[in-house]
Design a protein around this motif. Structure first.
Motif, PDB file in Angstrom:
ATOM      1  N   GLY A  16      11.107  19.554  -4.978  1.00  0.00           N
ATOM      2  CA  GLY A  16      12.294  18.859  -4.491  1.00  0.00           C
ATOM      3  C   GLY A  16      12.541  18.987  -3.009  1.00  0.00           C
ATOM      4  N   ALA A  17      11.542  19.433  -2.243  1.00  0.00           N
ATOM      5  CA  ALA A  17      11.745  19.635  -0.813  1.00  0.00           C
ATOM      6  C   ALA A  17      11.837  18.313  -0.075  1.00  0.00           C
ATOM      7  CB  ALA A  17      10.608  20.472  -0.231  1.00  0.00           C
ATOM      8  N   LEU A  18      12.779  18.238   0.841  1.00  0.00           N
ATOM      9  CA  LEU A  18      12.910  17.122   1.765  1.00  0.00           C
ATOM     10  C   LEU A  18      12.512  17.630   3.146  1.00  0.00           C
ATOM     11  CD1 LEU A  18      13.824  14.261   2.550  1.00  0.00           C
ATOM     12  CD2 LEU A  18      16.154  15.168   2.793  1.00  0.00           C
ATOM     13  N   PHE A  19      11.401  17.123   3.686  1.00  0.00           N
ATOM     14  CA  PHE A  19      10.911  17.601   4.972  1.00  0.00           C
ATOM     15  C   PHE A  19      11.720  16.966   6.107  1.00  0.00           C
ATOM     16  CE2 PHE A  19       7.575  19.276   2.515  1.00  0.00           C
ATOM     17  CZ  PHE A  19       6.934  20.235   3.285  1.00  0.00           C
ATOM     18  N   ARG A  20      12.287  17.850   6.952  1.00  0.00           N
ATOM     19  CA  ARG A  20      13.068  17.397   8.103  1.00  0.00           C
ATOM     20  C   ARG A  20      12.160  17.137   9.305  1.00  0.00           C
ATOM     21  NH1 ARG A  20      17.796  16.002   5.641  1.00  0.00           N
ATOM     22  NH2 ARG A  20      18.271  17.591   4.078  1.00  0.00           N
ATOM     23  N   PHE A  21      11.132  17.957   9.452  1.00  0.00           N
ATOM     24  CA  PHE A  21      10.070  17.666  10.419  1.00  0.00           C
ATOM     25  C   PHE A  21       8.823  18.426   9.988  1.00  0.00           C
ATOM     26  CE2 PHE A  21      12.317  21.272  12.507  1.00  0.00           C
ATOM     27  CZ  PHE A  21      11.281  22.183  12.615  1.00  0.00           C
ATOM     28  N   GLU A  22       7.691  17.926  10.423  1.00  0.00           N
ATOM     29  CA  GLU A  22       6.419  18.603  10.190  1.00  0.00           C
ATOM     30  C   GLU A  22       5.623  18.538  11.484  1.00  0.00           C
ATOM     31  OE1 GLU A  22       2.613  18.710   7.135  1.00  0.00           O
ATOM     32  OE2 GLU A  22       3.820  16.901   7.321  1.00  0.00           O
ATOM     33  N   GLY A  23       5.403  19.705  12.048  1.00  0.00           N
ATOM     34  CA  GLY A  23       4.715  19.782  13.319  1.00  0.00           C
ATOM     35  C   GLY A  23       5.693  19.920  14.473  1.00  0.00           C
ATOM     36  N   ILE A  24       5.392  20.854  15.382  1.00  0.00           N
ATOM     37  CA  ILE A  24       6.211  21.071  16.570  1.00  0.00           C
ATOM     38  C   ILE A  24       5.287  21.103  17.780  1.00  0.00           C
ATOM     39  CG2 ILE A  24       8.062  22.299  15.391  1.00  0.00           C
ATOM     40  CD1 ILE A  24       6.779  24.935  16.284  1.00  0.00           C
ATOM     41  N   PRO A  25       5.770  20.700  18.955  1.00  0.00           N
ATOM     42  CA  PRO A  25       4.924  20.683  20.159  1.00  0.00           C
ATOM     43  C   PRO A  25       4.800  22.074  20.771  1.00  0.00           C
ATOM     44  CG  PRO A  25       7.098  19.841  20.683  1.00  0.00           C
ATOM     45  CD  PRO A  25       7.101  20.101  19.214  1.00  0.00           C
ATOM     46  N   LEU A  26       4.106  22.964  20.061  1.00  0.00           N
ATOM     47  CA  LEU A  26       3.946  24.346  20.488  1.00  0.00           C
ATOM     48  C   LEU A  26       2.538  24.816  20.151  1.00  0.00           C
ATOM     49  CD1 LEU A  26       5.220  27.085  21.491  1.00  0.00           C
ATOM     50  CD2 LEU A  26       5.671  27.563  19.068  1.00  0.00           C
ATOM     51  N   LYS A  27       1.917  25.478  21.095  1.00  0.00           N
ATOM     52  CA  LYS A  27       0.619  26.117  20.854  1.00  0.00           C
ATOM     53  C   LYS A  27       0.717  27.583  21.247  1.00  0.00           C
ATOM     54  CE  LYS A  27      -4.279  26.029  22.121  1.00  0.00           C
ATOM     55  NZ  LYS A  27      -4.745  26.125  20.731  1.00  0.00           N
ATOM     56  N   MET A  72       0.855  -1.195   0.000  1.00  0.00           N
ATOM     57  CA  MET A  72       0.000   0.000   0.000  1.00  0.00           C
ATOM     58  C   MET A  72       0.887   1.240   0.000  1.00  0.00           C
ATOM     59  SD  MET A  72      -2.855   1.124   2.857  1.00  0.00           S
ATOM     60  CE  MET A  72      -1.589   1.307   4.116  1.00  0.00           C
ATOM     61  N   ASP A  73       0.487   2.221  -0.809  1.00  0.00           N
ATOM     62  CA  ASP A  73       1.249   3.455  -0.843  1.00  0.00           C
ATOM     63  C   ASP A  73       1.118   4.195   0.476  1.00  0.00           C
ATOM     64  OD1 ASP A  73       2.026   2.970  -3.395  1.00  0.00           O
ATOM     65  OD2 ASP A  73       0.432   4.163  -4.327  1.00  0.00           O
ATOM     66  N   VAL A  74       2.236   4.797   0.903  1.00  0.00           N
ATOM     67  CA  VAL A  74       2.234   5.597   2.132  1.00  0.00           C
ATOM     68  C   VAL A  74       2.246   7.061   1.733  1.00  0.00           C
ATOM     69  CG1 VAL A  74       3.447   6.117   4.268  1.00  0.00           C
ATOM     70  CG2 VAL A  74       3.489   3.788   3.351  1.00  0.00           C
ATOM     71  N   SER A  75       1.291   7.818   2.206  1.00  0.00           N
ATOM     72  CA  SER A  75       1.184   9.226   1.816  1.00  0.00           C
ATOM     73  C   SER A  75       2.369  10.014   2.364  1.00  0.00           C
ATOM     74  CB  SER A  75      -0.106   9.827   2.355  1.00  0.00           C
ATOM     75  OG  SER A  75      -0.023   9.979   3.754  1.00  0.00           O
ATOM     76  N   PRO A  76       2.751  11.101   1.666  1.00  0.00           N
ATOM     77  CA  PRO A  76       3.852  11.923   2.173  1.00  0.00           C
ATOM     78  C   PRO A  76       3.605  12.414   3.588  1.00  0.00           C
ATOM     79  CG  PRO A  76       3.281  12.560  -0.081  1.00  0.00           C
ATOM     80  CD  PRO A  76       2.251  11.562   0.366  1.00  0.00           C
ATOM     81  N   ARG A  77       2.348  12.752   3.940  1.00  0.00           N
ATOM     82  CA  ARG A  77       2.079  13.268   5.272  1.00  0.00           C
ATOM     83  C   ARG A  77       2.351  12.218   6.336  1.00  0.00           C
ATOM     84  NH1 ARG A  77      -0.101  17.759   6.675  1.00  0.00           N
ATOM     85  NH2 ARG A  77      -0.793  18.174   4.561  1.00  0.00           N
ATOM     86  N   GLN A  78       2.093  10.957   6.018  1.00  0.00           N
ATOM     87  CA  GLN A  78       2.367   9.911   6.990  1.00  0.00           C
ATOM     88  C   GLN A  78       3.870   9.680   7.157  1.00  0.00           C
ATOM     89  OE1 GLN A  78      -0.121   6.978   5.002  1.00  0.00           O
ATOM     90  NE2 GLN A  78      -1.451   6.845   6.808  1.00  0.00           N
ATOM     91  N   GLN A  79       4.631  10.010   6.135  1.00  0.00           N
ATOM     92  CA  GLN A  79       6.077   9.792   6.204  1.00  0.00           C
ATOM     93  C   GLN A  79       6.802  10.870   7.012  1.00  0.00           C
ATOM     94  OE1 GLN A  79       7.091   9.694   2.083  1.00  0.00           O
ATOM     95  NE2 GLN A  79       6.667   7.521   1.857  1.00  0.00           N
ATOM     96  N   ALA A  80       6.165  12.032   7.170  1.00  0.00           N
ATOM     97  CA  ALA A  80       6.842  13.145   7.830  1.00  0.00           C
ATOM     98  C   ALA A  80       7.034  12.864   9.317  1.00  0.00           C
ATOM     99  CB  ALA A  80       6.038  14.427   7.643  1.00  0.00           C
ATOM    100  N   ASN A  81       8.134  13.360   9.873  1.00  0.00           N
ATOM    101  CA  ASN A  81       8.412  13.217  11.296  1.00  0.00           C
ATOM    102  C   ASN A  81       7.962  14.473  12.029  1.00  0.00           C
ATOM    103  OD1 ASN A  81       9.718  10.695  11.095  1.00  0.00           O
ATOM    104  ND2 ASN A  81      11.575  11.725  10.363  1.00  0.00           N
ATOM    105  N   ARG A  82       7.395  14.309  13.175  1.00  0.00           N
ATOM    106  CA  ARG A  82       7.033  15.424  14.023  1.00  0.00           C
ATOM    107  C   ARG A  82       8.142  15.636  15.046  1.00  0.00           C
ATOM    108  NH1 ARG A  82       4.253  16.274  18.925  1.00  0.00           N
ATOM    109  NH2 ARG A  82       2.896  18.132  18.925  1.00  0.00           N
TER     110      ARG A  82
END
Length: 588
Positions: free
Chosen positions: A277-288, A1-11
Motif C-alpha cells: 500500500g505504499a504511495l511513493f512521494r519521490f524516488e531518487g535524490i540529486p545526491l552522490k 500501454m501500461d506504465v510501469s510503477p518506476r516510470q510513474q515515480a517522481n525524482r
C-alpha cells in the motif's frame, strides 16, 4: 500501454525539495505521560507552568542568626549591636517568627527565614556574650538569604514545549511537584535489510556473499537521538518474504529498508512496498552517494528506502532520515550543527547533483580546515567511520580548489572540544554581536542557568579601548607606576590579580590563567576560532566584520533566523540546556 510503477515515480529536483516533501508528511508523534525517572532526554510535549513559587519561602544561605536588618544596620566595633537570641530553626522546621525587636534566631543553611527577619549573619562574624550575640559590623539588607520564588514564580513557564529534558529540568520539575511529565512518544523505527548476498556479522560469507553492516550503523544513530530501533533482520530477494516482513512492520512509527532499490531483476523492494500500500512521494535524490534513496508512505507510516551500498546508505540517512526522525520526536532543531571550513586539497566532483564528502576537521594557521578522507565511493565504509564532518557540495560545482570554503556538518563534537580546551579550563565559548545587542545581558542570565547543570563559568571581557585598567590615582595605579610586576587586591568580596602587559594579550594567554572552571564565556575576540554564540537584536546593526566561524547558536528577537539552532530571549533556559548537553554530557 501500461506504465510501469518506476516510470510513474517522481525524482526529487533538489535536496531541499526532498526534505520539504518529507516534512509535509510528518507530524510529531502524540504525547504520553511518563514518570520523571523515565523522562531523561525525552522531548517535552507541553509547556510546564509553575503552580507555586519555588521556593515558597525565603531560606538561609548560611549557618548563623536571622535578624532584622534595621537592628544591625549601624553596628560598628566601637558601637556593636547586641541581640537576644530566642530559639532556633533548622531545615524542615516551620519558620516561626522573631519575638521582638533586637532579637535574633539561630538558623541553619536552608532553613526557612523566621517572620520579621530579613538578613542572616554567618556564624564566623559573631561574638557571643552568654546568651547575647554581638554584631560588630553591618551587612547589606538581605545578606545570606535565598529569597522566596528565586527559581520560579507561580504562573511562570518554567520549561517550554520542545525542550530536551536534562537532569536540571527534571530536578526543577520535581521541586515543583511534578511526578510525571507529558513528552512526545519515542518513534519505533523498523529496519529491514534486503539482499540474497547478506549474512549476519557472525556468519562466514560464502563466495559472492558479504556480512550485513548497514543496519548496525543505523541502529546506533537511531539510539543516539533517543528513538527506538526495531531490527527486523535480513530478508532475501524474494517478493513473498519481503511482503511478510513488511506486514510485520506496519505498527512501527517509521520504516527503513536497506537495499533492493536498483533496476535489476531481483530488486523487489519497491514492488513489495507498493503491494503493502505504499504511495511513493519521490524516488531518487540529486545526491552522490545516496541518489537511489526514496520516500513513501503507507497510510501515515513514513517509509525511507535507502540504497544498500554503505556510503550511500549512511549519506542518505544523514541528509533525509535523521532530520525526519527528530521531527517525529518533537525536536525543534533537526539538523546537525554546521560550520564553514576551507578545503586542504582540491576536489573534483560531477556537477548536477549535490556531493557528500566524509572529512576530518582541524585547525591550521588559526582557521578551520577540512580534509576529505580516502576513497569517497558509494560502497566504502572506512571514510564514513573515520569522519567527524560531512561536507555538502552544491550541485553546480565541478572543481573546488584547495582553500575553497565549504559547509561542514558536524558529526562529532571532537573538533570543538579538543581545540578549545586548556589544562585548567574545559571549554571556552565566545559571545559576539553588535554593541547594544545584549551580550553582557546574555552572559549575566546564562551564568545561573548553567549553574543548574553544575557548570562553573568564568567570564572574559575584552576591553579593546581600555588602555589602563587601573584608574589614575588609585593605589593599584600608583604601585604599577612604581614598577610592580603584579598587583593583587584582596578583600571580603574576593581577590583580583593584575599583571602589566606590553601589548594586548592573546586570548590563549588570558584563558591560560583560568583555573577551576568548566566554561569561559568570552565577550569580544570575534575573529578568534572559538565556537561562538551570536547575539542579535532587532534594530541594532553592526559595522564590524562578520564574526569568524563556527557559530554554534544564536540568540535574537527576530521573527526568523538563518542560523540554527536559534533561541529567543524567553528561551535562554533551553540555550543553557543545549550548551550543557552538547559540551558537558552528564552535567547536572
Amino acid at each position: 500501454m501500461d506504465v510501469s510503477p518506476r516510470q510513474q515515480a517522481n525524482r526529487a529536483r533538489t535536496l531541499t525539495d526532498a526534505r520539504a516533501t518529507i516534512v509535509r508528511e510528518l507530524r510529531p508523534l502524540g504525547p504520553e505521560h511518563v514518570s520523571l525517572a523515565q523522562a531523561a532526554s525525552r522531548v517535552l510535549a507541553q509547556d510546564v507552568i509553575a503552580g507555586e513559587d519555588l521556593w515558597p519561602f525565603s531560606r538561609a544561605a548560611m549557618d548563623g542568626i536571622a535578624v532584622r536588618f534595621l537592628d544591625v544596620a549601624a553596628a560598628t566595633p566601637d558601637s556593636p549591636a547586641r541581640l537576644t537570641v530566642r530559639g532556633s530553626v533548622y531545615c524542615g522546621d516551620p519558620p516561626g517568627h522573631a519575638e521582638a525587636p533586637r532579637c535574633a534566631v539561630r538558623i541553619a543553611t536552608g532553613a526557612p527565614l523566621p517572620a520579621g527577619t530579613d538578613t542572616v549573619i554567618q556564624s564566623e562574624l559573631l561574638r557571643w556574650d552568654g546568651e547575647i550575640v554581638v554584631v560588630q559590623r553591618p551587612l547589606a539588607a538581605g545578606s545570606n538569604v535565598f529569597p522566596a520564588a528565586e527559581d520560579a514564580r507561580r504562573g511562570e513557564t518554567v520549561v517550554s514545549a520542545g525542550t530536551v529534558l536534562s537532569g536540571g529540568h527534571l530536578s526543577l520539575l520535581a521541586a515543583l511537584g511534578h511526578g510525571s511529565v507529558p513528552v512526545f512518544k519515542r518513534p519505533r523505527v523498523a529496519i529491514l535489510a534486503c539482499g540474497d548476498e547478506l549474512v549476519p556479522p557472525e556468519g562466514t560469507p560464502g563466495p559472492g556473499r558479504i556480512r550485513e553492516s548497514n543496519s548496525y550503523g543505523l541502529l546506533a544513530e537511531i539510539e543516539a537521538i533517543g528513538a527506538t530501533p526495531v531490527p527486523l533482520g535480513l530478508v532475501p530477494d524474494d517478493p513473498e518474504a519481503l511482503a511478510c516482513k513488511l506486514r510485520g512492520s506496519l505498527d512501527a512509527d517509521a520504516l527503513i529498508t536497506i537495499g533492493g532499490l536498483s533496476v535489476g531483476e531481483r530488486d523487489f523492494v519497491r514492488l513489495a512496498l507498493e503491494r503493502a500500500g505504499a504511495l511513493f512521494r519521490f524516488e531518487g535524490i540529486p545526491l552522490k552517494p545516496g541518489h537511489p534513496a526514496a520516500f513513501a508512505t503507507i497510510g501515515e507510516l513514513p517509509v525511507f528506502a535507502l540504497p544498500g551500498t554503505p556510503g550511500a546508505c549512511r549519506a542518505a540517512f544523514e541528509v533525509l532520515v535523521r532530520p525526519a526522525l527528530l521531527r517525529l520526536m518533537g525536536r525543534r532543531e533537526t539538523h546537525r550543527p554546521t560550520m564553514r571550513a576551507r578545503l586542504t586539497t582540491g576536489v573534483a566532483v560531477r556537477p548536477g547533483r549535490s556531493r557528500a564528502l566524509w572529512a576530518r576537521l582541524s585547525r591550521r594557521d588559526g582557521a578551520w580546515v577540512a580534509t576529505p578522507l580516502g576513497d569517497q565511493g558509494s560502497a566504502t565504509m572506512r571514510s564514513a567511520a573515520d569522519a567527524d564532518a560531512l561536507l555538502l557540495i552544491e550541485p553546480h560545482r565541478a572543481w573546488l580548489s584547495a582553500g575553497t570554503q565549504v559547509c561542514a556538518w558536524l558529526l562529532s563534537e571532537r573538533p570543538l572540544l579538543e581545540e578549545h580546551r586548556t589544562p585548567m579550563l574545559r571549554l571556552a565559548v565566545g559571545v559576539v554581536g553588535a554593541r547594544g545587542a545584549g551580550k553582557t545581558t546574555l552572559i549575566e542570565r546564562l551564568i545561573p542557568l548553567l549553574a543548574r547543570y553544575e557548570v562553573r563559568v568564568a567570564v572574559v571581557k575584552h576591553h579593546a579601548h581600555a588602555d589602563d585598567l587601573d584608574l589614575s590615582g588609585t593605589d593599584t595605579a600608583r604601585v604599577a607606576a612604581a614598577g610592580a610586576a603584579r598587583t593583587i587586591l584582596a578583600g571580603p568580596r574576593g581577590v583580583v590579580a593584575r599583571a602589566p602587559a606590553a601589548s594586548d594579550p592573546a586570548l590563549e594567554e588570558v584563558l591560560a590563567q583560568l583555573e577551576g572552571v568548566d566554561l569561559a564565556l568570552v565577550e569580544g575576540y570575534a575573529s578568534s576560532a572559538l565556537p561562538k554564540i551570536l547575539v542579535r537584536r532587532k534594530g541594532i546593526a553592526s559595522d564590524r566584520p562578520q564574526p569568524a566561524e563556527p557559530i554554534i547558536a544564536c540568540v535574537d528577537d527576530l521573527q526568523s533566523s538563518d542560523l540554527q539552532p536559534c533561541f529567543g530571549w524567553d528561551r535562554l533556559d533551553e540555550l543553557a540546556a543545549y550548551l550543557a548537553g552538547r559540551f558537558f554530557p552528564g552535567a547536572g
